[in-house]
Motif scaffolding. Structure first.
Motif, PDB file in Angstrom:
ATOM      1  N   MET A   6       1.242  -1.119   0.162  1.00  0.00           N
ATOM      2  CA  MET A   6      -0.122   0.140   0.023  1.00  0.00           C
ATOM      3  C   MET A   6       1.664   1.276   0.232  1.00  0.00           C
ATOM      4  O   MET A   6       0.388   2.019  -0.678  1.00  0.00           O
ATOM      5  CB  MET A   6      -0.727   0.196   1.379  1.00  0.00           C
ATOM      6  CG  MET A   6      -1.778  -1.160   1.136  1.00  0.00           C
ATOM      7  SD  MET A   6      -3.323  -0.407   0.143  1.00  0.00           S
ATOM      8  CE  MET A   6      -4.250   0.954   1.075  1.00  0.00           C
ATOM      9  N   ILE A   7       1.543   1.055   1.305  1.00  0.00           N
ATOM     10  CA  ILE A   7       2.791   2.346   1.051  1.00  0.00           C
ATOM     11  C   ILE A   7       3.154   2.400  -0.745  1.00  0.00           C
ATOM     12  O   ILE A   7       3.980   3.730  -1.233  1.00  0.00           O
ATOM     13  CB  ILE A   7       3.866   2.348   1.919  1.00  0.00           C
ATOM     14  CG1 ILE A   7       3.087   2.168   3.134  1.00  0.00           C
ATOM     15  CG2 ILE A   7       4.772   3.367   1.738  1.00  0.00           C
ATOM     16  CD1 ILE A   7       3.822   1.757   4.872  1.00  0.00           C
ATOM     17  N   THR A   8       3.733   2.076  -1.365  1.00  0.00           N
ATOM     18  CA  THR A   8       4.111   2.264  -2.034  1.00  0.00           C
ATOM     19  C   THR A   8       3.909   2.252  -3.472  1.00  0.00           C
ATOM     20  O   THR A   8       4.313   1.977  -4.472  1.00  0.00           O
ATOM     21  CB  THR A   8       5.812   1.318  -2.502  1.00  0.00           C
ATOM     22  OG1 THR A   8       5.279  -0.544  -2.170  1.00  0.00           O
ATOM     23  CG2 THR A   8       6.736   0.696  -0.938  1.00  0.00           C
ATOM     24  N   GLY A   9       2.528   1.651  -2.962  1.00  0.00           N
ATOM     25  CA  GLY A   9       1.939   2.026  -4.651  1.00  0.00           C
ATOM     26  C   GLY A   9       1.441   0.751  -5.013  1.00  0.00           C
ATOM     27  O   GLY A   9       0.455   0.841  -6.161  1.00  0.00           O
ATOM     28  N   HIS A  10       1.594  -0.632  -4.534  1.00  0.00           N
ATOM     29  CA  HIS A  10       1.074  -1.905  -5.025  1.00  0.00           C
ATOM     30  C   HIS A  10       0.034  -2.363  -4.796  1.00  0.00           C
ATOM     31  O   HIS A  10       0.532  -3.084  -3.518  1.00  0.00           O
ATOM     32  CB  HIS A  10       2.421  -2.646  -5.667  1.00  0.00           C
ATOM     33  CG  HIS A  10       3.059  -1.491  -6.011  1.00  0.00           C
ATOM     34  ND1 HIS A  10       4.544  -1.144  -5.222  1.00  0.00           N
ATOM     35  CD2 HIS A  10       3.986  -2.143  -7.189  1.00  0.00           C
ATOM     36  CE1 HIS A  10       5.333  -1.182  -6.632  1.00  0.00           C
ATOM     37  NE2 HIS A  10       4.934  -1.349  -7.135  1.00  0.00           N
ATOM     38  N   ARG A  11      -1.033  -1.279  -4.490  1.00  0.00           N
ATOM     39  CA  ARG A  11      -2.354  -1.413  -3.286  1.00  0.00           C
ATOM     40  C   ARG A  11      -3.815  -1.644  -4.780  1.00  0.00           C
ATOM     41  O   ARG A  11      -4.050  -1.622  -5.630  1.00  0.00           O
ATOM     42  CB  ARG A  11      -2.135   0.205  -3.083  1.00  0.00           C
ATOM     43  CG  ARG A  11      -2.350   1.233  -3.870  1.00  0.00           C
ATOM     44  CD  ARG A  11      -1.984   2.343  -3.116  1.00  0.00           C
ATOM     45  NE  ARG A  11      -1.918   3.453  -4.200  1.00  0.00           N
ATOM     46  CZ  ARG A  11      -1.896   4.882  -3.998  1.00  0.00           C
ATOM     47  NH1 ARG A  11      -1.267   4.720  -2.707  1.00  0.00           N
ATOM     48  NH2 ARG A  11      -1.960   5.865  -4.907  1.00  0.00           N
ATOM     49  N   ASP A  12      -4.872  -2.281  -2.786  1.00  0.00           N
ATOM     50  CA  ASP A  12      -6.507  -2.354  -3.976  1.00  0.00           C
ATOM     51  C   ASP A  12      -6.745  -0.888  -4.137  1.00  0.00           C
ATOM     52  O   ASP A  12      -5.920   0.421  -3.818  1.00  0.00           O
ATOM     53  CB  ASP A  12      -6.419  -2.830  -2.151  1.00  0.00           C
ATOM     54  CG  ASP A  12      -8.514  -2.568  -3.192  1.00  0.00           C
ATOM     55  OD1 ASP A  12      -9.110  -3.829  -3.310  1.00  0.00           O
ATOM     56  OD2 ASP A  12      -8.835  -1.673  -2.779  1.00  0.00           O
ATOM     57  N   PRO A  13      -7.416  -0.944  -5.913  1.00  0.00           N
ATOM     58  CA  PRO A  13      -7.409   0.052  -5.932  1.00  0.00           C
ATOM     59  C   PRO A  13      -8.496   1.381  -4.789  1.00  0.00           C
ATOM     60  O   PRO A  13      -8.780   1.961  -5.265  1.00  0.00           O
ATOM     61  CB  PRO A  13      -7.958  -0.213  -7.240  1.00  0.00           C
ATOM     62  CG  PRO A  13      -7.835  -1.554  -7.762  1.00  0.00           C
ATOM     63  CD  PRO A  13      -7.663  -1.906  -7.047  1.00  0.00           C
ATOM     64  N   GLU A  14      -9.601   0.619  -4.517  1.00  0.00           N
ATOM     65  CA  GLU A  14     -10.071   1.438  -3.967  1.00  0.00           C
ATOM     66  C   GLU A  14     -10.289   1.817  -2.582  1.00  0.00           C
ATOM     67  O   GLU A  14     -10.357   2.422  -2.525  1.00  0.00           O
ATOM     68  CB  GLU A  14     -11.273   0.148  -3.098  1.00  0.00           C
ATOM     69  CG  GLU A  14     -12.644   0.739  -2.198  1.00  0.00           C
ATOM     70  CD  GLU A  14     -13.425   0.008  -1.511  1.00  0.00           C
ATOM     71  OE1 GLU A  14     -14.015  -0.008  -0.748  1.00  0.00           O
ATOM     72  OE2 GLU A  14     -13.214  -1.038  -1.983  1.00  0.00           O
ATOM     73  N   MET A  15      -9.351   1.132  -2.348  1.00  0.00           N
ATOM     74  CA  MET A  15      -8.159   1.283  -0.557  1.00  0.00           C
ATOM     75  C   MET A  15      -7.078   3.060  -0.832  1.00  0.00           C
ATOM     76  O   MET A  15      -6.768   3.610  -0.394  1.00  0.00           O
ATOM     77  CB  MET A  15      -7.395   0.439  -0.059  1.00  0.00           C
ATOM     78  CG  MET A  15      -8.760  -0.479   0.485  1.00  0.00           C
ATOM     79  SD  MET A  15      -7.964  -1.840   1.414  1.00  0.00           S
ATOM     80  CE  MET A  15      -8.007  -1.358   3.415  1.00  0.00           C
ATOM     81  N   SER A  16      -7.023   2.377  -2.352  1.00  0.00           N
ATOM     82  CA  SER A  16      -5.612   3.788  -3.311  1.00  0.00           C
ATOM     83  C   SER A  16      -5.934   5.056  -3.606  1.00  0.00           C
ATOM     84  O   SER A  16      -6.076   5.900  -2.943  1.00  0.00           O
ATOM     85  CB  SER A  16      -4.880   2.680  -4.225  1.00  0.00           C
ATOM     86  OG  SER A  16      -5.750   3.336  -5.344  1.00  0.00           O
ATOM     87  N   ARG A  17      -7.631   4.909  -3.379  1.00  0.00           N
ATOM     88  CA  ARG A  17      -7.760   6.379  -2.755  1.00  0.00           C
ATOM     89  C   ARG A  17      -8.063   7.274  -2.360  1.00  0.00           C
ATOM     90  O   ARG A  17      -8.266   8.840  -2.324  1.00  0.00           O
ATOM     91  CB  ARG A  17      -9.653   6.015  -3.664  1.00  0.00           C
ATOM     92  CG  ARG A  17      -9.870   5.830  -5.663  1.00  0.00           C
ATOM     93  CD  ARG A  17     -11.073   5.596  -5.829  1.00  0.00           C
ATOM     94  NE  ARG A  17     -12.537   5.058  -5.463  1.00  0.00           N
ATOM     95  CZ  ARG A  17     -12.373   4.277  -5.729  1.00  0.00           C
ATOM     96  NH1 ARG A  17     -11.798   3.297  -6.992  1.00  0.00           N
ATOM     97  NH2 ARG A  17     -13.813   3.113  -5.140  1.00  0.00           N
TER      98      ARG A  17
END
Length: 301
Positions: A160-171
């Motif tokens: 998550m911190i590095t941008g390889h993350r879940d699309p919903e949560m990344s927003r």
């Protein structure tokens, strides 16, 4: 639920964030690694660990805020490869709101699972932009995704911190930290389907053996990032389980407690530490006392 604060945080203050998040650890994994306790008690042990840390560690003199965490069972919901995703997304949103309102220059966080670093590290990344590096002290890389085998969100924190993350949560996240500014320290335990991401994403890793006698290799890496500010995450399972089982998983042959302390102090001498997390404390002795006293006369439970 509203956040709990002891004071209004002036701009640039040092905030202590208490986040007793427990839903991020997969229920099956908790049951497997802590079979000596009833599952409902074992899963909520992270909330006990957060309370213990706040009780036994020095106060920072600044304001304190608590992220609201529901204690009821979310019912095992699994969405997009993440267990308890709905309740975890709400906690992430609540934590980011607290941090935005307080706008601290420094944050100390006690958790809770490893995911308690996501909100504050990405918030500080937005504040300090390209002048923030991350040292992630952990036996595990925490680079799982919703597509890997393990559904526990706490194993996805670095993703998550590095941008390889879940699309919903990344927003929800205000920024990310590029992988080349993140170092994994103490790494020596992993699952193969996620471990490949360490190399693919460009993360730097140091095994316990790399830092056994000196912190210099890590300090050299930090200098190479050009960053003057640093966020440090400590998953207590990085400490050798032969010395003491502090985390849920009893991982042997890690860094000693003295080595972890030395590494953190050396980092403090090399950069402006703007964030520290202590996470994944699973206080087995305290849980044992709870079980002994469950239903005790005049105590109940």
């Amino acid at each position: 639920m509203p956040s709990t604060t002891t004071d209004t945080t002036p701009h640039g203050a040092h905030l202590r964030l208490l986040w007793p998040e427990w839903q991020g650890a997969g229920a099956d994994m908790v049951g497997h690694l802590a079979p000596e306790f009833p599952l409902d008690a074992a899963r909520r042990a992270y909330t006990v660990g957060t309370t213990v840390l706040q009780a036994v560690l020095p106060q920072n003199g600044g304001p304190v805020a608590t992220v609201p965490v529901p204690m009821g069972d979310p019912g095992g919901e699994l969405r997009d490869g993440i267990e308890s995703k709905t309740v975890l997304t709400q906690q992430l949103s609540d934590a980011l709101k607290i941090i935005k309102e307080q706008d601290p220059a420094r944050i100390t966080t006690f958790g809770g699972t490893c995911t308690v670093s996501v909100a504050r590290f990405t918030s500080l990344a937005a504040r300090y932009e390209d002048d923030l590096a991350v040292v992630w002290i952990d036996s595990h890389p925490d680079v799982d995704t919703g597509a890997t085998d393990y559904n526990g969100y706490h194993a996805m924190a670095v993703s998550m911190i590095t941008g390889h993350r879940d699309p919903e949560m990344s927003r929800l996240l205000p920024a990310t930290v590029p992988a080349d500014r993140v170092a994994l320290v103490g790494l020596h335990d992993w699952t193969e389907d996620a471990y490949q991401h360490v190399g693919e994403w460009g993360l730097t890793s140091f095994s316990p053996a790399d830092l056994r006698t000196s912190t210099q290799p890590l300090l050299d890496w930090l200098a190479s990032t050009g960053c003057s500010r640093l966020a440090i995450h400590l998953d207590v399972d990085a400490v050798d389980a032969n010395e003491g089982a502090l985390g849920l998983g009893k991982v042997p042959d890690g860094l000693t407690g003295a080595e972890v302390n030395r590494i953190a102090r050396d980092l403090q001498g090399a950069a402006d530490v703007v964030a520290t997390t202590v996470a994944e404390f699973f206080p087995r002795d305290v849980l044992h006392v709870q079980q002994v006293l469950r239903g005790f006369p005049l105590i109940g439970g």
